[in-house]
Design a protein around this motif. Structure first.
Motif, PDB file in Angstrom:
ATOM      1  N   LYS A 225       0.842  -1.212   0.000  1.00 15.43           N
ATOM      2  CA  LYS A 225       0.000   0.000   0.000  1.00 15.43           C
ATOM      3  C   LYS A 225       0.867   1.248   0.000  1.00 15.43           C
ATOM      4  O   LYS A 225       0.660   2.174  -0.781  1.00 15.43           O
ATOM      5  CB  LYS A 225      -0.904   0.006   1.239  1.00 15.43           C
ATOM      6  N   GLU A 226       1.871   1.248   0.902  1.00 17.95           N
ATOM      7  CA  GLU A 226       2.764   2.412   1.018  1.00 17.95           C
ATOM      8  C   GLU A 226       3.545   2.654  -0.271  1.00 17.95           C
ATOM      9  O   GLU A 226       3.763   3.790  -0.682  1.00 17.95           O
ATOM     10  CB  GLU A 226       3.756   2.204   2.172  1.00 17.95           C
ATOM     11  N   ALA A 227       3.973   1.566  -0.904  1.00 16.81           N
ATOM     12  CA  ALA A 227       4.823   1.688  -2.095  1.00 16.81           C
ATOM     13  C   ALA A 227       3.997   1.812  -3.383  1.00 16.81           C
ATOM     14  O   ALA A 227       4.560   1.947  -4.476  1.00 16.81           O
ATOM     15  CB  ALA A 227       5.767   0.494  -2.186  1.00 16.81           C
ATOM     16  N   GLY A 228       2.679   1.708  -3.266  1.00 14.20           N
ATOM     17  CA  GLY A 228       1.818   1.793  -4.448  1.00 14.20           C
ATOM     18  C   GLY A 228       1.939   0.574  -5.356  1.00 14.20           C
ATOM     19  O   GLY A 228       1.877   0.675  -6.583  1.00 14.20           O
ATOM     20  N   VAL A 229       2.097  -0.577  -4.714  1.00 15.15           N
ATOM     21  CA  VAL A 229       2.282  -1.814  -5.474  1.00 15.15           C
ATOM     22  C   VAL A 229       1.144  -2.785  -5.162  1.00 15.15           C
ATOM     23  O   VAL A 229       0.732  -2.906  -4.007  1.00 15.15           O
ATOM     24  CB  VAL A 229       3.646  -2.439  -5.066  1.00 15.15           C
ATOM     25  N   VAL A 230       0.613  -3.454  -6.173  1.00 11.66           N
ATOM     26  CA  VAL A 230      -0.433  -4.454  -5.944  1.00 11.66           C
ATOM     27  C   VAL A 230       0.265  -5.786  -5.651  1.00 11.66           C
ATOM     28  O   VAL A 230       1.169  -6.196  -6.382  1.00 11.66           O
ATOM     29  CB  VAL A 230      -1.347  -4.605  -7.182  1.00 11.66           C
ATOM     30  N   VAL A 231      -0.149  -6.440  -4.558  1.00 11.37           N
ATOM     31  CA  VAL A 231       0.502  -7.697  -4.161  1.00 11.37           C
ATOM     32  C   VAL A 231      -0.419  -8.879  -4.495  1.00 11.37           C
ATOM     33  O   VAL A 231      -1.599  -8.866  -4.143  1.00 11.37           O
ATOM     34  CB  VAL A 231       0.836  -7.707  -2.653  1.00 11.37           C
ATOM     35  N   TYR A 232       0.131  -9.865  -5.176  1.00 11.47           N
ATOM     36  CA  TYR A 232      -0.637 -11.046  -5.593  1.00 11.47           C
ATOM     37  C   TYR A 232      -0.114 -12.294  -4.887  1.00 11.47           C
ATOM     38  O   TYR A 232       1.095 -12.480  -4.789  1.00 11.47           O
ATOM     39  CB  TYR A 232      -0.502 -11.273  -7.103  1.00 11.47           C
ATOM     40  N   TYR A 233      -1.042 -13.140  -4.427  1.00  8.16           N
ATOM     41  CA  TYR A 233      -0.682 -14.423  -3.821  1.00  8.16           C
ATOM     42  C   TYR A 233      -1.520 -15.517  -4.493  1.00  8.16           C
ATOM     43  O   TYR A 233      -2.627 -15.234  -4.968  1.00  8.16           O
ATOM     44  CB  TYR A 233      -1.037 -14.461  -2.339  1.00  8.16           C
ATOM     45  N   PRO A 234      -1.035 -16.761  -4.414  1.00  9.80           N
ATOM     46  CA  PRO A 234      -1.936 -17.849  -4.796  1.00  9.80           C
ATOM     47  C   PRO A 234      -2.924 -18.062  -3.646  1.00  9.80           C
ATOM     48  O   PRO A 234      -2.670 -17.607  -2.526  1.00  9.80           O
ATOM     49  CB  PRO A 234      -1.010 -19.070  -4.895  1.00  9.80           C
ATOM     50  N   ARG A 235      -4.061 -18.737  -3.897  1.00 15.25           N
ATOM     51  CA  ARG A 235      -4.919 -19.114  -2.771  1.00 15.25           C
ATOM     52  C   ARG A 235      -4.084 -20.010  -1.857  1.00 15.25           C
ATOM     53  O   ARG A 235      -3.096 -20.613  -2.314  1.00 15.25           O
ATOM     54  CB  ARG A 235      -6.181 -19.823  -3.274  1.00 15.25           C
ATOM     55  N   LEU A 236      -4.484 -20.121  -0.584  1.00  9.32           N
ATOM     56  CA  LEU A 236      -3.632 -20.791   0.400  1.00  9.32           C
ATOM     57  C   LEU A 236      -3.194 -22.189  -0.022  1.00  9.32           C
ATOM     58  O   LEU A 236      -2.039 -22.560   0.123  1.00  9.32           O
ATOM     59  CB  LEU A 236      -4.339 -20.859   1.760  1.00  9.32           C
TER      60      LEU A 236
END
Ligand code: KG4
Ligand code: ZN
Length: 330
Positions: free
Chosen positions: A283-294
């Motif tokens: 959020k702070e860096a203006g980056v979208v973070v993607y993960y796989p589902r657990l």
């Protein structure tokens, strides 16, 4: 195109079917946790034998679930490395023989590339280029993923992988295998102010080091004893330091290379604290973070089927040789 994916690189037999039009049709996983638990870690020979036992029944199950037959398959993707050689050989021999009989290609897949691609199985996938943080039991890497198949390692661990450090500290604390998730659970009960562990190699660069943290945990365990609360406090201090190191290097790589997306994958990407901290940093860096589902953070067949499908669509050539790569650079 319909691709069968087979994962047998370590202690999980994963099988899945991916359709390039209808996406993931079915996936099954058999975990060997019970098999290895009494030994406190993976016993390679037992792992290979169990893959032999479980592979065919799982393939039958996914075919049924996907409501297709063997004749509907266009290719078979299998993990060719890195991993345990005997375990890899089971999947490779299985896939190659099946490919030969069905007259379809058997596509070797790099296990870490498959981890990196796992978030593409989700509804809003990332788009190349992006920064990838791969965190598993054997790897800790920051990768510049420019396009499919074009990867550059920006940073990596100089000693233990972060998942390996979780597992080793768990062992020090007397926690059962597999240590990582158990240690993470225990850390939730930890006192936040009791111990502070060092963050290694903070000042410069994008490489990591986790072996010092393991030593630090051992020293604290010896000095302060093994009361339940002390163990939770050590688990907390270790997890905070490990997570911090990962977050700091991600932030640095993002700043230095102007990334707008971060993909986090591999077993440790299931860690709640890591996700919390990376989301704040993102959020702070203006980056979208993607993960796989657990369930697709740790080893699974779906990511292999997906990676195989992409290679197949890109026209990857295969030969008849049954070959695996226990150590394989991405
Ligand atoms: O990707 P993976 O299933 O297998 C490898 O390719 O190595 O990753 C397994 C690693 C293990 O070290 C395990 O302890 C760690 O991921 N792990 C976790 C968590 N879940 C799995 N570590 C910390 N927190 C978790 N929730
Ligand atoms: Zn893995």
């Amino acid at each position: 195109m319909i691709i069968l994916g087979i994962e047998t690189s370590c202690d999980e037999t994963g099988v899945a079917i991916y359709d390039t039009e209808r996406h993931l049709l079915a996936h099954k996983l058999h975990s060997q946790i019970k098999l290895h638990a009494e030994f406190g870690g993976v016993v390679p020979e037992l792992a290979s034998r169990d893959h032999v036992r479980k592979l065919l029944p799982l393939v039958k199950e996914v075919l049924l679930e996907a409501e297709i037959t063997l004749q509907d398959l266009d290719a078979i993707a299998y993990t060719a490395g890195p991993g345990l050689v005997g375990a890899l050989m089971v999947g490779a021999a299985f896939a190659k023989s099946m490919g030969l009989v069905l007259k379809i290609p058997a596509i070797p897949v790099h296990h870490m590339e498959a981890h990196l691609l796992a978030p593409f199985l989700e509804p809003s996938p990332p788009q190349f280029p992006f920064l990838a943080l791969l965190v598993s039991g054997g790897h800790t890497e920051l990768i510049e993923a420019s396009s499919f198949g074009e990867y550059k390692i920006l940073g990596e661990t100089l000693d233990d992988a972060v998942g390996e450090a979780f597992d080793k500290v768990a062992k020090i604390l007397g926690l059962p295998y597999p240590g990582g998730p158990v240690l993470a659970k225990l850390a939730e009960k930890g006192n936040k102010n009791r111990f502070i562990f060092p963050r290694a190699m903070l000042k410069r660069g994008l490489n990591f080091s986790f072996s010092g943290l393991k030593t630090c945990a051992l020293q604290h365990f010896k000095e302060f004893g093994n009361a339940e609360q002390t163990k939770a406090d050590i688990a907390f201090a270790f997890q905070e330091a490990a997570v911090d190191s990962l977050v700091i290097k991600c932030r640095r790589a993002i700043k230095e290379h102007n990334f707008t997306q971060l993909v986090v994958a591999g077993g440790v990407s299931a860690n709640t604290r890591l996700r919390e901290q990376l989301n704040i940093m993102g959020k702070e860096a203006g980056v979208v973070v993607y993960y796989p589902r657990l369930e697709f953070c740790t080893d699974n067949g779906a990511m292999i089927a997906y990676a195989g499908a992409r290679h197949f669509m890109a026209g990857k050539k295969t030969d008849m040789e049954i070959k695996v790569y226990p150590r394989w650079e991405m």
